[in-house]
Design an enzyme around this catalytic site. Sequence first.
Site, PDB file in Angstrom:
ATOM      1  N   TYR A  91      62.684  55.015  55.932  1.00 38.26           N
ATOM      2  CA  TYR A  91      61.976  56.097  55.303  1.00 38.26           C
ATOM      3  C   TYR A  91      62.962  56.709  54.118  1.00 38.26           C
ATOM      4  O   TYR A  91      63.603  57.637  53.920  1.00 38.26           O
ATOM      5  CB  TYR A  91      62.560  57.393  56.526  1.00 38.26           C
ATOM      6  N   CYS A 123      68.160  65.035  59.989  1.00 27.35           N
ATOM      7  CA  CYS A 123      67.701  66.597  60.321  1.00 27.35           C
ATOM      8  C   CYS A 123      67.538  66.567  60.947  1.00 27.35           C
ATOM      9  O   CYS A 123      67.068  68.148  61.057  1.00 27.35           O
ATOM     10  CB  CYS A 123      66.319  66.811  58.639  1.00 27.35           C
TER      11      CYS A 123
HETATM   12  N1  SAH Z   1      65.842  59.184  52.364  1.00 25.87           N
HETATM   13  C1  SAH Z   1      64.566  60.268  51.511  1.00 25.87           C
HETATM   14  C2  SAH Z   1      63.321  60.213  52.696  1.00 25.87           C
HETATM   15  C3  SAH Z   1      63.963  61.647  53.766  1.00 25.87           C
HETATM   16  S1  SAH Z   1      62.826  61.972  54.302  1.00 25.87           S
HETATM   17  C4  SAH Z   1      65.406  61.377  50.839  1.00 25.87           C
HETATM   18  O1  SAH Z   1      66.752  61.164  51.587  1.00 25.87           O
HETATM   19  O2  SAH Z   1      64.672  61.289  50.042  1.00 25.87           O
HETATM   20  C5  SAH Z   1      62.144  61.739  55.649  1.00 25.87           C
HETATM   21  C6  SAH Z   1      60.667  60.528  54.492  1.00 25.87           C
HETATM   22  O3  SAH Z   1      60.029  59.934  55.658  1.00 25.87           O
HETATM   23  C7  SAH Z   1      59.898  60.806  53.591  1.00 25.87           C
HETATM   24  O4  SAH Z   1      59.585  60.613  53.250  1.00 25.87           O
HETATM   25  C8  SAH Z   1      58.345  60.959  55.191  1.00 25.87           C
HETATM   26  O5  SAH Z   1      57.905  60.743  54.006  1.00 25.87           O
HETATM   27  C9  SAH Z   1      59.118  59.121  55.353  1.00 25.87           C
HETATM   28  N2  SAH Z   1      58.436  58.850  57.234  1.00 25.87           N
HETATM   29  C10 SAH Z   1      57.834  59.490  58.030  1.00 25.87           C
HETATM   30  N3  SAH Z   1      57.725  58.893  58.228  1.00 25.87           N
HETATM   31  C11 SAH Z   1      57.570  57.559  58.346  1.00 25.87           C
HETATM   32  C12 SAH Z   1      57.016  56.416  58.891  1.00 25.87           C
HETATM   33  N4  SAH Z   1      57.330  56.393  60.515  1.00 25.87           N
HETATM   34  N5  SAH Z   1      57.531  55.770  58.269  1.00 25.87           N
HETATM   35  C13 SAH Z   1      58.412  54.961  57.535  1.00 25.87           C
HETATM   36  N6  SAH Z   1      58.480  56.353  56.743  1.00 25.87           N
HETATM   37  C14 SAH Z   1      58.213  57.235  57.168  1.00 25.87           C
END
Ligand code: SAH
Length: 513
Positions: free
Chosen positions: A340, A445
């Site tokens: 993620y 979160c």
């Molecule tokens: N670590 C990053 C993003 C965290 S937010 C930061 O700190 O900026 C969570 C992220 O997970 C988002 O970018 C969203 O697009 C992504 N996301 C949501 N569902 C997901 C999934 N099933 N697999 C991979 N990424 C996902």
Amino acid sequence: MKKNDEFEIDITDIGNDGEGIGKYEGMTFFIKGGVPGDRILAGATKLKKTYGYARLVKVIKASPFRVIPKCPISEKCGGCQIQSLSYEKQLELKERKITENLIRIGGFSPEFIKEHMSPIVGMEEPFHYRNKAQYPIGTDKENQPIAGFYAGRTHSIIPNTRCYLGAEENEEILNILLSYMKEYKVEAYDEATGKGLIRHVLIRKGFTSKELMVCLVINKDAKKDKKGIENTWIPKQEQLIEELTHVPGMKSISVNINTENTNVIMGDEVHTIWGEPTITDAIHVRDMQKEGYPFTGDALTFKISPLSFYQVNPVQTEKLYSLAFEYAGLTGNETVWDLYCGIGTISLFMARSAKQVYGVEIVPQAIDDARENAERNGIENAKFFVGKAEEVLPAFYEGKLDGERSDDMLHPDVIVVDPPRKGCDEACLSTMLKMQPDRIVYVSCDSATLARDLKILCEGGYQIKKIRGVDQFGHTVHVECVALLQRMSNTREKVITLDVEMEDYHRIVNGGK
Ligand code: SAH
């Protein structure tokens, strides 16, 4: 008791939506506007067997934690839920919420949590901290365009161009947009009819770079209206651009296409109509062991597209990432997966002190940003994959993905996860357990799904070493949290069976709370 009966009640706690909670004659009451420590006169509005809802009729004795909210509409607006509560008390309640979820959902003992949890990291300045705002655009009774926020749990817009959580520039940008809409009779989108053009406006500011991005979400189908569309997505586009570019720092103006009848704010298509397609921002690592959390080392800079996720509170994000970095315990030789990963922020933080980092993210534009961000920071040991963590990781583990598949990748030293509120999918968790990293750093979160996932990981052979809340969202009920998990057994040969854990996962997810 019957509906509309009035009674005196002490507010002792706060609910998931920020409402006050109190007990009266054995019943639990949820009362919007009640602040912990208040004694109030309440009027019953809805009665169930063991609980009920009531409205606040009058504050009889105000809580010592009650403060006058800075924002005059904070009690109506759905954006803030607890501005009437002193910031110190907000932090205390957030920490309590994390603890309670870990006990109730995670099954950890209060003593264990006390021993492993450090005090929540609060903000020095809990106003004007957000670098991103998404304002819905609508029409008032006089048929004039309005911008604001949805009232809690509804889609009626409370007009408000001055938000105390957002960047100061938002007001000027909104006023320019509203004046333009009035002058050229550009219609706001109407959810009920599906007609009208302007749906939302996204404003983002790089707090370090001072760069501004404006993205208008419009209800216009490009495929039906090909002629000259590249230049004129909206009427009198040049006039709006002219006004917006007078705002100091303006760097990127774009439109996002969303013609669907949906709650999802942004569509998939973005067209830059002026300036750059992205803005940049910089993030430092901080020393979380020292008072005032001083910077250590150089900042990393990031390009951010309208569709990419970027943490909304840049000051607290530095603290959050620095904790995650500290928990990862890197020495330069480690292989790290960052699931993620968004635009690669955590990945690149880690990559500077690791041998190799692999990032996984579902949004393709974010991965484009991540790859570019690695390059602009001169980082060559970070690779990124587009896809769902719960699909990419198992496919990789089972050898269904083409390309490199080393033992280090299969059994990394550290896995970092930073999922959205719903937490990690079971396929993701079970593959993580099969990969048997030494450490898992879980950035969350939502402390309820965190607690659920920690329970599964701990039953799968891990132990919580440290956990700490970080307040990213002052005046709202949300709270961020980082946990460090360590693998208990010292061998990697033992690949544990996961049936029990997954059964548990279903039980918690389906019958859970
Ligand atoms: N670590 C990053 C993003 C965290 S937010 C930061 O700190 O900026 C969570 C992220 O997970 C988002 O970018 C969203 O697009 C992504 N996301 C949501 N569902 C997901 C999934 N099933 N697999 C991979 N990424 C996902």
